[in-house]
Design a protein around this motif. Structure first.
Motif, short mmCIF file in Angstrom:
data_model
loop_
_atom_site.label_atom_id
_atom_site.label_comp_id
_atom_site.label_asym_id
_atom_site.label_seq_id
_atom_site.Cartn_x
_atom_site.Cartn_y
_atom_site.Cartn_z
N VAL A 151 0.93 -1.11 0.06
CA VAL A 151 0.15 0.01 -0.04
C VAL A 151 0.92 1.29 -0.02
O VAL A 151 1.67 1.24 0.63
N HIS A 152 0.66 2.17 -0.77
CA HIS A 152 1.32 3.61 -0.88
C HIS A 152 0.42 4.52 -0.15
O HIS A 152 -0.65 4.65 -0.87
N ALA A 153 0.92 5.50 0.55
CA ALA A 153 0.05 6.79 0.93
C ALA A 153 0.30 7.65 -0.17
O ALA A 153 1.45 8.04 -0.51
N VAL A 154 -0.73 8.51 -0.65
CA VAL A 154 -0.53 9.62 -1.62
C VAL A 154 -0.14 10.79 -0.91
O VAL A 154 0.50 11.77 -1.34
N GLY A 155 -0.75 11.03 0.36
CA GLY A 155 -0.08 12.02 1.39
C GLY A 155 -1.32 12.88 1.54
O GLY A 155 -1.16 13.95 2.19
N ASP A 156 -2.57 12.55 1.01
CA ASP A 156 -3.69 13.46 1.06
C ASP A 156 -4.82 12.85 1.83
O ASP A 156 -6.05 13.00 1.67
N GLY A 157 -4.38 11.58 2.50
CA GLY A 157 -5.44 10.89 3.09
C GLY A 157 -6.09 9.46 2.16
O GLY A 157 -6.76 8.90 2.66
N THR A 158 -5.54 9.33 0.97
CA THR A 158 -5.76 8.54 0.12
C THR A 158 -4.57 7.55 0.05
O THR A 158 -3.46 7.93 0.25
N PHE A 159 -4.94 6.41 -0.31
CA PHE A 159 -3.94 5.34 -0.77
C PHE A 159 -4.08 4.56 -1.89
O PHE A 159 -5.14 4.44 -2.26
N ARG A 160 -2.92 3.92 -2.41
CA ARG A 160 -2.97 3.14 -3.78
C ARG A 160 -2.35 1.74 -3.57
O ARG A 160 -1.32 1.74 -2.53
N ALA A 161 -2.98 0.69 -3.74
CA ALA A 161 -2.26 -0.55 -3.58
C ALA A 161 -1.77 -1.04 -4.77
O ALA A 161 -2.12 -0.67 -6.07
N ASP A 162 -0.61 -1.74 -4.91
CA ASP A 162 0.06 -2.14 -6.19
C ASP A 162 -0.62 -2.96 -6.94
O ASP A 162 -1.53 -3.66 -6.31
N GLY A 163 -0.54 -2.69 -8.11
CA GLY A 163 -1.44 -3.78 -9.20
C GLY A 163 -0.66 -4.63 -9.81
O GLY A 163 -0.09 -5.55 -9.38
N GLU A 164 -0.44 -4.18 -11.18
CA GLU A 164 0.48 -5.51 -11.93
C GLU A 164 1.91 -5.23 -11.60
O GLU A 164 2.28 -4.20 -11.54
N LYS A 165 2.58 -6.45 -11.85
CA LYS A 165 3.93 -6.36 -11.54
C LYS A 165 4.71 -6.68 -13.15
O LYS A 165 4.48 -7.52 -13.54
N PHE A 166 5.66 -5.84 -13.08
CA PHE A 166 6.32 -5.91 -14.36
C PHE A 166 7.94 -6.47 -13.98
O PHE A 166 8.73 -5.80 -13.46
N ASN A 167 8.29 -7.72 -14.42
CA ASN A 167 9.49 -8.29 -14.09
C ASN A 167 10.53 -7.65 -15.36
O ASN A 167 10.30 -8.39 -16.47
N LEU A 168 11.53 -6.83 -15.14
CA LEU A 168 12.49 -6.55 -16.09
C LEU A 168 13.85 -6.77 -15.50
O LEU A 168 14.76 -6.24 -15.84
N ARG A 169 14.07 -7.90 -14.76
CA ARG A 169 15.24 -8.23 -14.18
C ARG A 169 16.29 -8.47 -14.98
O ARG A 169 17.40 -8.24 -14.81
N ARG A 170 15.76 -9.22 -16.05
CA ARG A 170 16.77 -9.62 -17.14
C ARG A 170 17.70 -8.51 -17.82
O ARG A 170 18.88 -8.42 -18.01
N LEU A 171 16.84 -7.19 -17.98
CA LEU A 171 17.39 -6.05 -18.65
C LEU A 171 18.33 -5.46 -17.62
O LEU A 171 19.04 -4.41 -17.87
N MET A 172 18.05 -5.63 -16.46
CA MET A 172 18.77 -4.87 -15.23
C MET A 172 19.81 -5.78 -14.61
O MET A 172 20.55 -5.28 -13.53
N LYS A 173 20.02 -6.67 -15.18
CA LYS A 173 21.06 -7.89 -14.65
C LYS A 173 22.34 -7.12 -14.08
O LYS A 173 22.85 -7.60 -13.05
N ALA A 174 22.86 -6.30 -14.86
CA ALA A 174 24.49 -5.95 -14.81
C ALA A 174 24.36 -4.78 -13.76
O ALA A 174 25.40 -4.68 -12.87
N LYS A 175 23.38 -4.34 -13.19
CA LYS A 175 23.08 -3.26 -12.06
C LYS A 175 22.58 -3.90 -10.83
O LYS A 175 23.02 -3.09 -9.87
N LEU A 176 22.19 -5.07 -10.83
CA LEU A 176 21.76 -5.55 -9.44
C LEU A 176 22.90 -6.59 -8.79
O LEU A 176 23.59 -7.06 -9.42
N PRO A 177 22.70 -6.06 -7.48
CA PRO A 177 24.02 -6.92 -6.73
C PRO A 177 23.58 -8.33 -6.60
O PRO A 177 22.38 -8.74 -6.50
N PRO A 178 24.65 -9.13 -6.56
CA PRO A 178 24.32 -10.46 -6.27
C PRO A 178 23.57 -10.90 -5.13
O PRO A 178 23.59 -10.19 -4.17
N GLY A 179 22.69 -11.85 -5.29
CA GLY A 179 21.97 -12.19 -4.17
C GLY A 179 20.32 -11.60 -4.30
O GLY A 179 19.59 -12.01 -3.44
N LEU A 180 20.21 -10.50 -5.04
CA LEU A 180 19.01 -9.74 -4.93
C LEU A 180 18.03 -10.30 -5.75
O LEU A 180 18.18 -10.71 -6.91
#
Length: 180
Positions: A151-180
């Motif tokens: 859940v994410h607070a918007v800051g004005d008394g409203t909130f949003r919950a995460d929805g769709e998940k996008f997995n782009l780990r393959r594209l970011m592999k060189a930037k991610l530390p080992p084990g993450l």
């Protein structure tokens, strides 16, 4: 684009996720909702902002430790209600039937119904802005929180919950530390 009041800027950038911060002041536990927090690096450092208007602030300054708990949407209404009470005169754990588990590195408890908990020690405090820099000591994930949304607070008394998940780990592999 249209101009809006500067106060609205917070609602565009509010980082989330909503957290429940547990503390122990030497005599009793407390819990408060917190949305002003952010990761600082891949090595388990976080920053959070609070001040003396929150009862947990004193415990954080004194004991220099806490647990950051990540609630899912099922705990959202409880999280908001927790913020409407003060730990100074209310046992929030009892009032809101919060289930706790012992932490392994700090005295503050884990919240059993949260998706994740991170035990932390305070490394620094920047008094001018009420910013605490925390170092993660132990991280916990709750596999029984099947929803998996944050859940994410918007800051004005409203909130949003995460929805769709996008997995782009393959594209970011060189930037991610080992084990993450």
């Amino acid at each position: 684009m249209k101009k809006v009041k500067i106060e609205k800027a917070l609602t565009f950038i509010e980082p989330g996720p909503l957290l429940l911060l547990t503390t122990f002041d030497g005599q009793k536990n407390n819990v408060m909702p917190l949305s002003w927090a952010m990761p600082l690096d891949f090595d388990g450092r976080f920053a959070l902002c609070t001040g003396p208007w929150n009862y947990s602030f004193g415990a954080l300054r004194k004991q220099k430790e806490c647990v950051l708990c990540v609630p899912g949407p099922a705990l959202l209404k409880t999280a908001v209600k927790l913020g409407m009470e003060s730990g100074e005169d209310t046992d929030k754990f009892k009032k809101f039937s919060l289930r706790t588990l012992p932490a392994s590195q700090v005295k503050a408890p884990l919240l059993a119904d949260c998706a994740a908990c991170v035990e932390c020690r305070v490394e620094r405090f920047w008094q001018a802005y009420g910013i605490f820099v925390l170092k993660a000591l132990q991280a916990w994930e709750n596999p029984s929180c099947a929803d998996g949304r944050m859940v994410h607070a918007v800051g004005d008394g409203t909130f949003r919950a995460d929805g769709e998940k996008f997995n782009l780990r393959r594209l970011m592999k060189a930037k991610l530390p080992p084990g993450l």
